[in-house]
Structure formats: structure tokens, C-alpha cells
Design a protein around this motif. Structure first.
Motif, short mmCIF file in Angstrom:
data_model
loop_
_atom_site.label_atom_id
_atom_site.label_comp_id
_atom_site.label_asym_id
_atom_site.label_seq_id
_atom_site.Cartn_x
_atom_site.Cartn_y
_atom_site.Cartn_z
N GLN A 56 19.01 4.87 7.92
CA GLN A 56 17.58 4.65 7.71
C GLN A 56 16.74 5.43 8.72
N ILE A 57 17.19 5.44 9.98
CA ILE A 57 16.47 6.20 11.01
C ILE A 57 16.55 7.69 10.74
N ALA A 58 17.71 8.17 10.31
CA ALA A 58 17.87 9.59 10.01
C ALA A 58 16.96 10.02 8.87
N LEU A 59 16.86 9.20 7.82
CA LEU A 59 15.96 9.52 6.71
C LEU A 59 14.50 9.55 7.17
N TRP A 60 14.15 8.60 8.01
CA TRP A 60 12.78 8.56 8.51
C TRP A 60 12.46 9.79 9.36
N LEU A 61 13.39 10.19 10.23
CA LEU A 61 13.18 11.38 11.07
C LEU A 61 13.06 12.63 10.21
N LYS A 62 13.88 12.73 9.15
CA LYS A 62 13.78 13.89 8.25
C LYS A 62 12.42 13.90 7.55
N LYS A 63 11.93 12.72 7.21
CA LYS A 63 10.63 12.62 6.55
C LYS A 63 9.51 13.03 7.51
N ILE A 64 9.66 12.67 8.79
CA ILE A 64 8.62 12.99 9.76
C ILE A 64 8.61 14.48 10.09
N TYR A 65 9.78 15.04 10.40
CA TYR A 65 9.87 16.44 10.82
C TYR A 65 9.96 17.42 9.66
N LYS A 66 10.24 16.91 8.44
CA LYS A 66 10.30 17.75 7.23
C LYS A 66 11.29 18.90 7.44
N ASN A 67 10.79 20.15 7.39
CA ASN A 67 11.69 21.30 7.50
C ASN A 67 12.01 21.68 8.94
N ASP A 95 12.17 0.45 15.46
CA ASP A 95 10.87 -0.22 15.55
C ASP A 95 9.74 0.74 15.17
N LEU A 96 9.83 1.98 15.66
CA LEU A 96 8.82 2.99 15.30
C LEU A 96 8.83 3.27 13.82
N ALA A 97 10.04 3.35 13.23
CA ALA A 97 10.14 3.62 11.79
C ALA A 97 9.49 2.51 10.98
N GLU A 98 9.75 1.26 11.38
CA GLU A 98 9.15 0.14 10.66
C GLU A 98 7.63 0.15 10.78
N ARG A 99 7.14 0.40 12.01
CA ARG A 99 5.69 0.44 12.20
C ARG A 99 5.06 1.58 11.40
N ASN A 100 5.72 2.74 11.38
CA ASN A 100 5.21 3.89 10.64
C ASN A 100 5.19 3.62 9.15
N GLU A 101 6.25 3.00 8.64
CA GLU A 101 6.30 2.68 7.22
C GLU A 101 5.21 1.68 6.86
N ALA A 102 4.99 0.68 7.75
CA ALA A 102 3.95 -0.31 7.48
C ALA A 102 2.57 0.34 7.50
N ARG A 103 2.35 1.26 8.44
CA ARG A 103 1.06 1.94 8.50
C ARG A 103 0.85 2.83 7.27
N ASP A 104 1.90 3.55 6.86
CA ASP A 104 1.80 4.38 5.66
C ASP A 104 1.50 3.52 4.44
N MET A 105 2.10 2.32 4.38
CA MET A 105 1.84 1.42 3.25
C MET A 105 0.38 0.97 3.25
N ASP A 106 -0.15 0.63 4.46
CA ASP A 106 -1.55 0.22 4.55
C ASP A 106 -2.48 1.34 4.15
N VAL A 107 -2.17 2.57 4.60
CA VAL A 107 -3.02 3.72 4.26
C VAL A 107 -2.98 3.97 2.76
N SER A 108 -1.78 3.85 2.17
CA SER A 108 -1.66 4.07 0.72
C SER A 108 -2.48 3.05 -0.05
N LEU A 109 -2.39 1.77 0.40
CA LEU A 109 -3.18 0.73 -0.27
C LEU A 109 -4.68 0.99 -0.13
N LEU A 110 -5.09 1.43 1.08
CA LEU A 110 -6.50 1.74 1.28
C LEU A 110 -6.96 2.89 0.40
#
Length: 237
Positions: A1-12, A30-45
Motif C-alpha cells: 500500500q505504501i509503495a503504491l502511494w509513493l508511486k502515485k505521489i512521485y509518478k514518473n 500515517d502520511l498515506a492515510e492522511r493524504n488519501e483522506a485529504r484527496d477524498m475531501d478535496v474530491s468531495l469539495l
């Protein structure tokens, strides 16, 4: 899960190397969870804003069609003066943050702003009074500080003068003390010299002083006797 999140953050871009241990894994998780939660809030907004934009567009189209059907008016068909009035009306509604452009909404917003204006002016007057009072107290404090400084300077000058005067008096007393000691030594030496030459001790200064004191005492004792004798001297022979 952390590896997927890092790939998503750094992209290429390559993922920076890091030491894999419990602390780093927990922190990244913990950072990945917070980032996902923030992205979810931004998407909802974003979705909410899109929905509101759609609703506003639908309401605008409805109002345009209503104007076109009832009054045969459209924003594009208005004169320049009418467009100007419409823009003023819209801008006023935006500034006053009214629900719509009805007179009731405008009056309510104007009343609210007027009340807020009166409250702000009252607060400003109160602050001006407090500021004036504080400025008065500050001026009094500065005047008092100036007076204290002047008094302190006068006191310091007076203390310097008194200190110099005391030093002069000390020097004078020391000079007189030394002079007195010198005189005593010289008097003693002279008395010893006179005694060595056979001078009668009854003629020394100390003896003469004692004799003078005894004489004064005897004269004091003869005063009442002389008064008594005077009464007899006045009698006939």
C-alpha cells in the motif's frame, strides 16, 4: 500500500531511497492515510462545487427563459443602460451577499450592514476614547519621568558637591589634626627643655591653667561675701 502511494505521489520520478524499519513504515503509512483522506475531501469539495455550478447554471437558464417568456427580455437584448443597471443589481447582490435580488433581501442586507456599521462606529469611538485616555496617561508618565530625571541629575550634582566638600573638610581636619599633634609635640619638647633648664613646674601652661580655674572659682565664692559686706559699708561710722 505504501509503495503504491509513493508511486502515485512521485509518478514518473524515481522514489528516494529510505531505510525500511518499523518507524519509517508507520510514518509513511500515517502520511498515506492522511493524504488519501485529504484527496477524498478535496474530491468531495470539487464535486460539490461542480454540482452547485450546475444548479446555478440551471437557475440562470430558468430565469432567462422566464424573462424571455413573460417580458420578452433577454440579457443579450438589453440596451447598454439596461445592461449597466443589471450589472449594478447583480454586483450589489453579490456585495451584500443576498439570497436573491428581491427588495426584501436588499433591505434586510442593508439593515444588517447598517447595524454592523453602527456597531463598528461605536466600537471605533470607544477605542478612540481609550486611546485618548492612554495617550493622556502616557503623556503624564513621560512628564513624570522627565521630572524624575531632572531631580536625579540635581541630586547627583548635589551629592558630587557634598562629596567634594566632605573631602575638603576631611583634608582640613587632617591638616589641623596633624598641626595640633605637631604643636603638642613641640610644646612637650619645649616643656621638657625648660624643665631640664630648671624651670619651676608651677609656671608651666598646665599649672597656670589650673591656677586660673581655681582663681575663677574663688572669685565666684567671694561674690556673695562682697554683697554682704557692701550692706555694712553703707552704714554710718
Amino acid at each position: 500500500q505504501i509503495a503504491l502511494w509513493l508511486k502515485k505521489i512521485y509518478k514518473n520520478q524515481p522514489i528516494p531511497a529510505f531505510e525500511v524499519n518499523k518507524r519509517t513504515v508507520d510514518t509513511l503509512y500515517d502520511l498515506a492515510e492522511r493524504n488519501e483522506a485529504r484527496d477524498m475531501d478535496v474530491s468531495l469539495l470539487i464535486e460539490d462545487m461542480k454540482q452547485k455550478a450546475t444548479e446555478y447554471e440551471a437557475e440562470a437558464k430558468y430565469l432567462q427563459s422566464l424573462l424571455a417568456e413573460s417580458l420578452a427580455l433577454s440579457p443579450s437584448g438589453l440596451s447598454s443602460k439596461g445592461t449597466s443597471y443589471l450589472n449594478v443589481l447583480v454586483n450589489s447582490a453579490v456585495i451584500l451577499e443576498t439570497k436573491d435580488t428581491s427588495l426584501v433581501s436588499f433591505f434586510c442586507a442593508i439593515n444588517d450592514m447598517t447595524s454592523e456599521l453602527y456597531a463598528t462606529e461605536s466600537k471605533n469611538r470607544k477605542m478612540e476614547l481609550e486611546l485618548g485616555d492612554r495617550m493622556k496617561k502616557l503623556t503624564e508618565a513621560l512628564m513624570l519621568e522627565k521630572k524624575i530625571r531632572e531631580d536625579l541629575e540635581k541630586t547627583e550634582k548635589y551629592l558630587e558637591f557634598e562629596k567634594a566638600k566632605a573631602q575638603f573638610e576631611d583634608q582640613k581636619i587632617k591638616f589641623l589634626s596633624d598641626k595640633s599633634m605637631d604643636f603638642k609635640i613641640r610644646i612637650k619638647a619645649a616643656e621638657e627643655e625648660l624643665t631640664a633648664r630648671g624651670l619651676d613646674k608651677s609656671l608651666t601652661h598646665e599649672s597656670l591653667v589650673n591656677l586660673s580655674e581655681e582663681l575663677a572659682k574663688l572669685r565666684q565664692e567671694t561674690v556673695p561675701v562682697k554683697k554682704k559686706l557692701q550692706s555694712y559699708l553703707d552704714l554710718p561710722p
